[in-house]
Design a protein around this motif. Sequence first.
Motif, short mmCIF file in Angstrom:
data_model
loop_
_atom_site.label_atom_id
_atom_site.label_comp_id
_atom_site.label_asym_id
_atom_site.label_seq_id
_atom_site.Cartn_x
_atom_site.Cartn_y
_atom_site.Cartn_z
N GLY A 1 7.35 0.49 -7.34
CA GLY A 1 6.22 1.26 -7.83
C GLY A 1 5.24 1.70 -6.77
N VAL A 2 5.63 1.62 -5.50
CA VAL A 2 4.76 2.01 -4.40
C VAL A 2 4.95 3.50 -4.11
CG1 VAL A 2 4.20 1.66 -1.96
CG2 VAL A 2 4.85 -0.30 -3.39
N SER A 3 3.86 4.21 -3.94
CA SER A 3 3.91 5.63 -3.61
C SER A 3 4.33 5.82 -2.15
CB SER A 3 2.53 6.27 -3.83
OG SER A 3 2.51 7.61 -3.38
N VAL A 4 5.35 6.67 -1.92
CA VAL A 4 5.88 6.86 -0.56
C VAL A 4 6.08 8.35 -0.27
CG1 VAL A 4 7.70 6.29 1.08
CG2 VAL A 4 7.15 4.68 -0.75
N ASP A 5 5.59 8.80 0.88
CA ASP A 5 5.95 10.11 1.43
C ASP A 5 7.00 9.86 2.50
OD1 ASP A 5 4.14 11.47 -0.15
OD2 ASP A 5 2.55 11.42 1.37
N PHE A 6 8.16 10.48 2.36
CA PHE A 6 9.27 10.22 3.29
C PHE A 6 9.97 11.50 3.67
CE2 PHE A 6 13.93 9.26 3.70
CZ PHE A 6 13.86 8.74 4.98
N ALA A 7 10.33 11.60 4.95
CA ALA A 7 11.11 12.75 5.43
C ALA A 7 12.13 12.27 6.44
CB ALA A 7 10.20 13.81 6.04
N MET A 8 13.29 12.92 6.45
CA MET A 8 14.32 12.63 7.45
C MET A 8 14.65 13.93 8.18
SD MET A 8 17.88 10.52 7.05
CE MET A 8 18.55 11.57 5.75
N PRO B 1 0.81 -1.22 0.00
CA PRO B 1 0.00 0.00 0.00
C PRO B 1 0.84 1.27 0.00
CG PRO B 1 0.03 -0.97 2.18
CD PRO B 1 0.70 -1.96 1.26
N PRO B 2 0.28 2.38 -0.43
CA PRO B 2 0.94 3.68 -0.29
C PRO B 2 1.39 3.88 1.16
CG PRO B 2 -1.01 3.90 -1.63
CD PRO B 2 -1.04 2.50 -1.09
N THR B 3 2.50 4.58 1.32
CA THR B 3 3.19 4.59 2.60
C THR B 3 3.64 6.00 2.98
OG1 THR B 3 4.05 2.35 2.16
CG2 THR B 3 5.22 3.66 3.81
N VAL B 4 3.61 6.28 4.28
CA VAL B 4 4.29 7.47 4.80
C VAL B 4 5.18 7.03 5.96
CG1 VAL B 4 2.39 8.06 6.40
CG2 VAL B 4 4.03 9.82 5.71
N THR B 5 6.38 7.60 6.03
CA THR B 5 7.27 7.32 7.14
C THR B 5 8.25 8.46 7.30
OG1 THR B 5 8.81 5.71 8.12
CG2 THR B 5 8.95 6.04 5.75
N PHE B 6 8.82 8.57 8.49
CA PHE B 6 9.91 9.51 8.70
C PHE B 6 10.87 8.92 9.72
CE2 PHE B 6 6.62 10.98 11.73
CZ PHE B 6 7.32 11.06 12.92
N VAL B 7 12.07 9.51 9.79
CA VAL B 7 13.11 8.98 10.67
C VAL B 7 14.08 10.10 11.00
CG1 VAL B 7 14.71 8.26 8.84
CG2 VAL B 7 14.64 6.97 10.99
N LEU C 1 10.48 0.21 -1.72
CA LEU C 1 9.08 0.46 -2.05
C LEU C 1 8.96 1.25 -3.35
CD1 LEU C 1 7.63 1.39 1.47
CD2 LEU C 1 7.12 -0.69 0.17
N LYS C 2 9.74 2.31 -3.45
CA LYS C 2 9.67 3.15 -4.65
C LYS C 2 10.05 2.38 -5.90
CE LYS C 2 10.47 7.68 -2.51
NZ LYS C 2 11.40 8.84 -2.42
N GLN C 3 11.10 1.55 -5.81
CA GLN C 3 11.52 0.76 -6.96
C GLN C 3 10.47 -0.25 -7.39
OE1 GLN C 3 15.38 -0.95 -6.12
NE2 GLN C 3 16.29 1.06 -5.70
N THR D 1 15.54 2.41 7.24
CA THR D 1 14.33 3.10 6.79
C THR D 1 14.52 3.65 5.39
OG1 THR D 1 13.77 3.70 9.07
CG2 THR D 1 12.69 4.93 7.31
N ILE D 2 15.67 4.26 5.14
CA ILE D 2 15.96 4.79 3.80
C ILE D 2 15.92 3.67 2.77
CG2 ILE D 2 17.77 5.80 2.35
CD1 ILE D 2 18.67 7.40 4.83
N GLN D 3 16.53 2.53 3.09
CA GLN D 3 16.54 1.41 2.15
C GLN D 3 15.13 0.86 1.92
OE1 GLN D 3 19.33 0.15 0.35
NE2 GLN D 3 17.53 -0.63 -0.74
N TYR D 4 14.34 0.79 2.99
CA TYR D 4 12.96 0.33 2.87
C TYR D 4 12.17 1.24 1.93
CZ TYR D 4 8.21 -0.94 4.41
OH TYR D 4 6.89 -1.33 4.46
#
Length: 325
Positions: free
Chosen positions: A276-283, A249-255, A272-274, A265-268
């Motif tokens: 084709g999963v939509s991801v919102d990510f912030a560090m 599923p589409p994902t949001v995460t931060f770290v 996901l992106k590779q 977390t960055i690798q995860y």
Amino acid sequence: MKVSRKMVNKQLRFRGMLLSRLVQKPTEAKFIESMQNSKKQMDKTFKGKDVNGLRCSEVWVDRKDGSKIRVRIYKPLHLEKAVPGVLWIHGGGYAQGVPEMSGKMYQKLIETSDCVIVAPDYRLAIDAPYPAAFDDCYEVLLWMKNHAKKLDIRDDQLMVGGESAGGSLTAALTLYARDKGEVNIAFQMPLYPMIDDRMLTASARENNAYVWNSDTNRWAWKLYLGERFGKNVPAYAAPARATNYSNLPPTVTFVGDIEPFRDETIQYVENLKQAGVSVDFAMYKGAYHGFDIIHPNAEISKAATQFLMSSFKHASEHLFVEQKD
């Protein structure tokens, strides 16, 4: 990764320094003892505590062996239609915590977009290793789907989220739900997830950051995995071991950028992106593990919370999935 005091965000330093006394270089026995003591304290402080402004209740969900899982439910005071259902899984290194301790998160989610929070009091690693916690959370997820009408939730908007160990359980459930095909998850929120038991990344090795470091991480994984520790660990226990990230599923995460889980977390996110999963990510620079909970009023914590809530609001308004019988 060696972390100096200067690397820590200025607003986060003081509380981090205070908490660091509890986590610096514990032995395995000391770690287990601290988790047991923490569980007793959290039970005393939080268990049974309601959240002001929300309708709070408690149910018991059956396990396959006939025992029961305590589950907390949080709803807006007024609901006029069915809303998204969020399975929220508390953190605590798999070894401590109760669902009531995430009350502020429940308030924020419900304030952002009407939803119903279902929070399982899953079995902790100090009582039972993997797959106990995982099994409990999946049982409650299925229960949510099968009781959607009674819960006032939409079964095409089932979401899962959690912090740390709860973030890992979130990622594991989405993998299992995809593979099992019994329930479809519309959105996941695995925050700074504890997903890689191998601890091979630069941020996971020799990390001495405040709150959670390489030592505490190693003992927590050993406790959670039990006899599997150091052996052939399944992806449902450590989601970083997954090899197929498609159809998640589409994902949001931060770290935070100084905590042990940064690199995994960055690798995860990249996996996901590779796929084709939509991801919102912030560090967040200078942020240690759980910074948004430990100092929620720090500017960096407010920014992380706003980032999460913005993504959650969009998901609540736009993401739906077709459920299969």
